[in-house]
Design an enzyme around this catalytic site. Sequence first.
Site, PDB file in Angstrom:
ATOM      1  N   GLN A 194       1.066  -0.770  -0.040  1.00  0.00           N
ATOM      2  CA  GLN A 194       0.003   0.112  -0.193  1.00  0.00           C
ATOM      3  C   GLN A 194       0.756   1.730   0.071  1.00  0.00           C
ATOM      4  OE1 GLN A 194      -2.608  -2.189   3.437  1.00  0.00           O
ATOM      5  NE2 GLN A 194      -3.620  -0.416   2.776  1.00  0.00           N
ATOM      6  N   PHE A 225      -6.271  -3.798   3.090  1.00  0.00           N
ATOM      7  CA  PHE A 225      -7.071  -4.627   3.903  1.00  0.00           C
ATOM      8  C   PHE A 225      -6.355  -3.412   5.748  1.00  0.00           C
ATOM      9  CE2 PHE A 225      -9.297  -7.510   2.178  1.00  0.00           C
ATOM     10  CZ  PHE A 225     -10.293  -6.936   1.965  1.00  0.00           C
ATOM     11  N   GLU A 229       0.010  -1.950   4.264  1.00  0.00           N
ATOM     12  CA  GLU A 229       0.748  -0.629   4.522  1.00  0.00           C
ATOM     13  C   GLU A 229       2.387  -0.502   4.864  1.00  0.00           C
ATOM     14  OE1 GLU A 229      -2.233   2.096   6.961  1.00  0.00           O
ATOM     15  OE2 GLU A 229      -0.271   3.022   7.409  1.00  0.00           O
ATOM     16  N   ARG A 307      -5.344   6.711  17.196  1.00  0.00           N
ATOM     17  CA  ARG A 307      -6.617   6.526  16.593  1.00  0.00           C
ATOM     18  C   ARG A 307      -7.424   6.644  17.560  1.00  0.00           C
ATOM     19  NH1 ARG A 307      -9.128   7.418  11.455  1.00  0.00           N
ATOM     20  NH2 ARG A 307      -7.162   8.587  10.938  1.00  0.00           N
ATOM     21  N   ARG A 339      -8.120  -2.253   8.619  1.00  0.00           N
ATOM     22  CA  ARG A 339      -9.188  -0.992   8.434  1.00  0.00           C
ATOM     23  C   ARG A 339      -9.937  -0.620   9.850  1.00  0.00           C
ATOM     24  NH1 ARG A 339     -13.394  -3.951   3.949  1.00  0.00           N
ATOM     25  NH2 ARG A 339     -14.254  -1.685   3.274  1.00  0.00           N
ATOM     26  N   PHE A 341      -8.118   0.980  11.622  1.00  0.00           N
ATOM     27  CA  PHE A 341      -6.606   1.716  12.568  1.00  0.00           C
ATOM     28  C   PHE A 341      -7.251   2.042  13.676  1.00  0.00           C
ATOM     29  CE2 PHE A 341      -2.682   4.208  12.472  1.00  0.00           C
ATOM     30  CZ  PHE A 341      -2.595   3.583  11.051  1.00  0.00           C
ATOM     31  N   THR A 437      -3.692  10.707  11.162  1.00  0.00           N
ATOM     32  CA  THR A 437      -3.813  11.734  12.162  1.00  0.00           C
ATOM     33  C   THR A 437      -2.430  11.725  12.232  1.00  0.00           C
ATOM     34  OG1 THR A 437      -2.566   9.439  12.957  1.00  0.00           O
ATOM     35  CG2 THR A 437      -4.649  10.173  13.533  1.00  0.00           C
ATOM     36  N   ALA A 506      -5.981   5.445   5.752  1.00  0.00           N
ATOM     37  CA  ALA A 506      -7.141   5.763   6.324  1.00  0.00           C
ATOM     38  C   ALA A 506      -7.584   6.396   5.606  1.00  0.00           C
ATOM     39  CB  ALA A 506      -5.764   7.395   6.928  1.00  0.00           C
ATOM     40  N   GLU A 715     -13.043   3.131   5.093  1.00  0.00           N
ATOM     41  CA  GLU A 715     -12.764   2.435   6.909  1.00  0.00           C
ATOM     42  C   GLU A 715     -14.383   2.205   7.507  1.00  0.00           C
ATOM     43  OE1 GLU A 715      -9.300   4.524   7.336  1.00  0.00           O
ATOM     44  OE2 GLU A 715      -8.985   2.648   8.530  1.00  0.00           O
TER      45      GLU A 715
HETATM   46  N1  MTE Z   1     -12.333  -2.492  -0.136  1.00  0.00           N
HETATM   47  C1  MTE Z   1     -11.113  -3.444  -0.962  1.00  0.00           C
HETATM   48  N2  MTE Z   1     -11.845  -3.940  -1.562  1.00  0.00           N
HETATM   49  N3  MTE Z   1     -10.220  -3.904  -0.271  1.00  0.00           N
HETATM   50  C2  MTE Z   1      -9.136  -3.223   0.262  1.00  0.00           C
HETATM   51  O1  MTE Z   1      -7.777  -4.030   0.414  1.00  0.00           O
HETATM   52  N4  MTE Z   1      -8.415  -1.641   2.165  1.00  0.00           N
HETATM   53  C3  MTE Z   1      -9.351  -0.858   3.380  1.00  0.00           C
HETATM   54  C4  MTE Z   1     -10.523  -0.025   2.564  1.00  0.00           C
HETATM   55  N5  MTE Z   1     -11.554  -1.103   1.551  1.00  0.00           N
HETATM   56  C5  MTE Z   1     -10.237  -2.505   1.405  1.00  0.00           C
HETATM   57  C6  MTE Z   1     -11.329  -1.870   0.618  1.00  0.00           C
HETATM   58  C7  MTE Z   1      -9.004   0.036   3.729  1.00  0.00           C
HETATM   59  S1  MTE Z   1      -8.178  -0.869   5.536  1.00  0.00           S
HETATM   60  C8  MTE Z   1      -9.057   1.245   3.645  1.00  0.00           C
HETATM   61  S2  MTE Z   1      -8.210   2.651   4.952  1.00  0.00           S
HETATM   62  C9  MTE Z   1      -9.935   2.292   2.394  1.00  0.00           C
HETATM   63  O2  MTE Z   1      -9.991   0.359   1.637  1.00  0.00           O
HETATM   64  C10 MTE Z   1      -7.873   2.400   1.249  1.00  0.00           C
HETATM   65  O3  MTE Z   1      -8.460   2.599   0.147  1.00  0.00           O
HETATM   66  P1  MTE Z   1      -9.222   4.370   0.140  1.00  0.00           P
HETATM   67  O4  MTE Z   1      -8.146   5.366   0.534  1.00  0.00           O
HETATM   68  O5  MTE Z   1      -9.210   4.665  -1.402  1.00  0.00           O
HETATM   69  O6  MTE Z   1     -11.139   4.463   0.675  1.00  0.00           O
HETATM   70  N1  HPA Z   2      -4.123   5.839   9.452  1.00  0.00           N
HETATM   71  C1  HPA Z   2      -3.895   4.787   8.619  1.00  0.00           C
HETATM   72  N2  HPA Z   2      -2.500   5.098   8.739  1.00  0.00           N
HETATM   73  C2  HPA Z   2      -1.900   5.741   9.102  1.00  0.00           C
HETATM   74  C3  HPA Z   2      -2.680   6.829  10.175  1.00  0.00           C
HETATM   75  C4  HPA Z   2      -3.753   6.714   9.758  1.00  0.00           C
HETATM   76  O1  HPA Z   2      -4.544   7.617  10.722  1.00  0.00           O
HETATM   77  N3  HPA Z   2      -1.670   6.991  10.286  1.00  0.00           N
HETATM   78  C5  HPA Z   2       0.051   6.994  10.043  1.00  0.00           C
HETATM   79  N4  HPA Z   2      -0.266   5.533   9.543  1.00  0.00           N
HETATM   80 MO1  MOS Z   3      -6.234   1.282   6.233  1.00  0.00          MO
HETATM   81  S1  MOS Z   3      -6.185  -0.030   7.285  1.00  0.00           S
HETATM   82  O1  MOS Z   3      -5.451   2.849   6.942  1.00  0.00           O
HETATM   83  O2  MOS Z   3      -4.830   0.349   5.558  1.00  0.00           O
END
Ligand code: MTE
Ligand code: HPA
Ligand code: MOS
Length: 755
Positions: A194, A225, A229, A307, A339, A341, A437, A506, A715
């Site tokens: 990620q 998910f 990261e 968080r 997801r 966090f 954050t 995030a 999330e």
């Molecule tokens: N949806 C799918 N299909 N696959 C994923 O890995 N990750 C989740 C969420 N939805 C995820 C998902 C998480 S932990 C985050 S932080 C956000 O998607 C990241 O993507 P975005 O910031 O574009 O929403």
């Molecule tokens: N969310 C996800 N990843 C991060 C964050 C957060 O708030 N801060 C640092 N890494």
């Molecule tokens: Mo989502 S836990 O911030 O990759």
Amino acid sequence: MSKLPYHLSGKLHLTGSSRFIADEAPLPGMLYAKFLFSPHAHALLKDLDTSAAEAYPGVFKVITAKDIPGQNMIGHVIKDEPLFPSEIMYAGQPLAMVLAEDISIAEHAVSLIKAEYEELPPVFEVRTADQNQAWYVPERKIESGDVAKALASAEFTLSGTTSSAGQEHFYMETQRARAIPLEDKQIMVLSATQSTMECQEVISHVLGLPAHNIIIEVPRLGGAFGGKERAATIWAVMAALGTYLTKRPVEVLLSRDEDMKVTGKRHPFRSDWTVGYSSTGEISAYELTLLANGGAYADLSVAILERAMFHAENCLHIPNIRIKGRACITNLPPNTAYRGFGAPQGIFVIESIIEKLASKLGRDPLELRRLNMYQDRDLTPYGQRIEHCPLAAVYDKLEANSDYQKLKIELDKYNQMSTLYKQGLAITPVKFGISFTTALLNQGSALVWIYIDGSVSVTTGGIEMGQELSTKVAIVVSRTLGIPIEQIHVESSNSQRVGNASPTAASTGSDINGNAARIACEEIMSKLRPAAAELMQSKWGVQTSADSMVFEGGKISCPRSSDSLSFTELIRYAYNSRIPLAAYGYYSTPGVHFDREKGIGKPFHYYVYGAALSRVELDLLSGEHRLLSVHIVHENGSSLSAEIDRGQIIGAFIQSLGWCSMEELKHDAHGRYLTVSPSTYKIPGIRDLPEQLQIEILESGAEEASVYGSKATGEPPFIYGMSVFFALQNAIRNVNPEAELSFPATPEAILKALK
Ligand code: MTE
Ligand code: HPA
Ligand code: MOS
């Protein structure tokens, strides 16, 4: 037939033509990696004899700590994690990497490595680690009002301890990376990460090379998910190190059981609390200590704890509050982003408390939630002002959609009649803060090229992992340039095209990358507008201004003429007139900051709100349940794609009910995970969908929302799944009002609570 919603990957996934890293053909001379993983959770590595493995036919090289050219360090925020350790900190920690011509040779050679260990006592329990003061950083605190005084003067107080458990990410695509040697010292790493920036930075430190020698390419991820990261970095480093030392392509690919054994999970939390409240149900004081089980290395634990602290009060305005948090070191694989966090872990505590208070006071929990809920102008414990709070409207809608008052009566009737089955009901709300954050991460870039035929190529630092960020970016570009979405291609993420990219995490992916793409397109538009006016004048003699040009559907028109230009024609004209057709866009989220020392600031650009209601039917004999209905009201700004958001809401809900009611991690006395496949670790399947599911997306005009008025979705809906846990608890309390349901609410836990 109605038009299908835009989903750029949908057709590719359905036809099996979307490409993932392991779909790439083997390269000539490629080596395959397998690892010696530590069998002990805590030990000193006294000796490592790799000679037999190295001599085994087909083995090219065995790599250990002594081969590392740069720093033996992959810790990023906190520099505490070696690539290959001398003091082993968790069972499953890699100690050596075998590179061989094929996987089975590599696997066999691993068994030939002789290692000597001096075992040390391991710690797995967060409470023990806390008592030993095994923390990555000193205790964190957020405080407002005077808790001691408020607790002393409260009519009632109640104390307790609430625990929530870990969770395996179970992304479809396991951890993997492929490194390829290029010219000179350059290495290209295809990584399932990620965070291209983190991979590049850590690899460059381990190899002792400048960052420009390391190219990170991410086609797309088969789910992450949060589990990629940070946790993807180590495998990208392994592949790159292998290539650096052998000058050959190297592939690292974990099997499902390896992945489940050695990677970190969601943080289990244990939290001690005291609340002060009145007989009318007003909560005046909340004192909370959150303990996060961080595992062997800091990873993202401190940010995750933070968080959790930011979400400790969820939707309640509690005037006197003190939140303390300690992230504890244990001998489990380093727990990591997942997801939410930390927010789910923090919210679970306060929502458990509200349910408990309601049952003590004989009140409807929704009444208590309404009574104590945030209003506009309130301050959070960390001093961020609440604005445009839609909670009252969310609750109203949810009550109306579910016919809540009638439903409660229906349930009471059913529960009086039924002896073997009991039904339960619960509502769980969310207020989820959007922004990293860690304020500095709230920045992103995009590179946009318009080619001579009018087709467009967009690269952002964002990673496509199934959340369909690419479609959202394409929608933004389509709107800004006024062209059909079919004319836009969203590229893979690549550190050469967009460098220094924050992780896609995030939930900020579309805010940050969408805005960066919008800004790049606006820059190009500022040149295209006058060019269009010029072309109109030269073609038809229309006197018009650049500002009055309307770009829509691939056509450019102006109010003064019935003629219109095509986008392609304009682009050809712009090229011929030597007008730049590319731009780099940069966006940083305005106004976010937080002072950790003082515990004060505005860490979030905005909040996402919503609430879910779950109704369950519990079988008292088996402890199993059916999820009869779920109603969700989700406030989302003005959505870029309601369909994609709906998919995110359902996915998050199901993933969360897995966490709360099914998934159970087990490890043995040596800290080795025993739950290493779906046969021992139960995740939700299609049959676990609720029998009735209604989702209403509330559009709000909140001005603080992000790109084109939209809000993040990834999330926040994870919180909704908790309503299943509380509905089960509610059903159990019909039988025994004092029952305590442990986490997760598996049939075993339910039968125990019923006793
Ligand atoms: N949806 C799918 N299909 N696959 C994923 O890995 N990750 C989740 C969420 N939805 C995820 C998902 C998480 S932990 C985050 S932080 C956000 O998607 C990241 O993507 P975005 O910031 O574009 O929403
Ligand atoms: N969310 C996800 N990843 C991060 C964050 C957060 O708030 N801060 C640092 N890494
Ligand atoms: Mo989502 S836990 O911030 O990759």
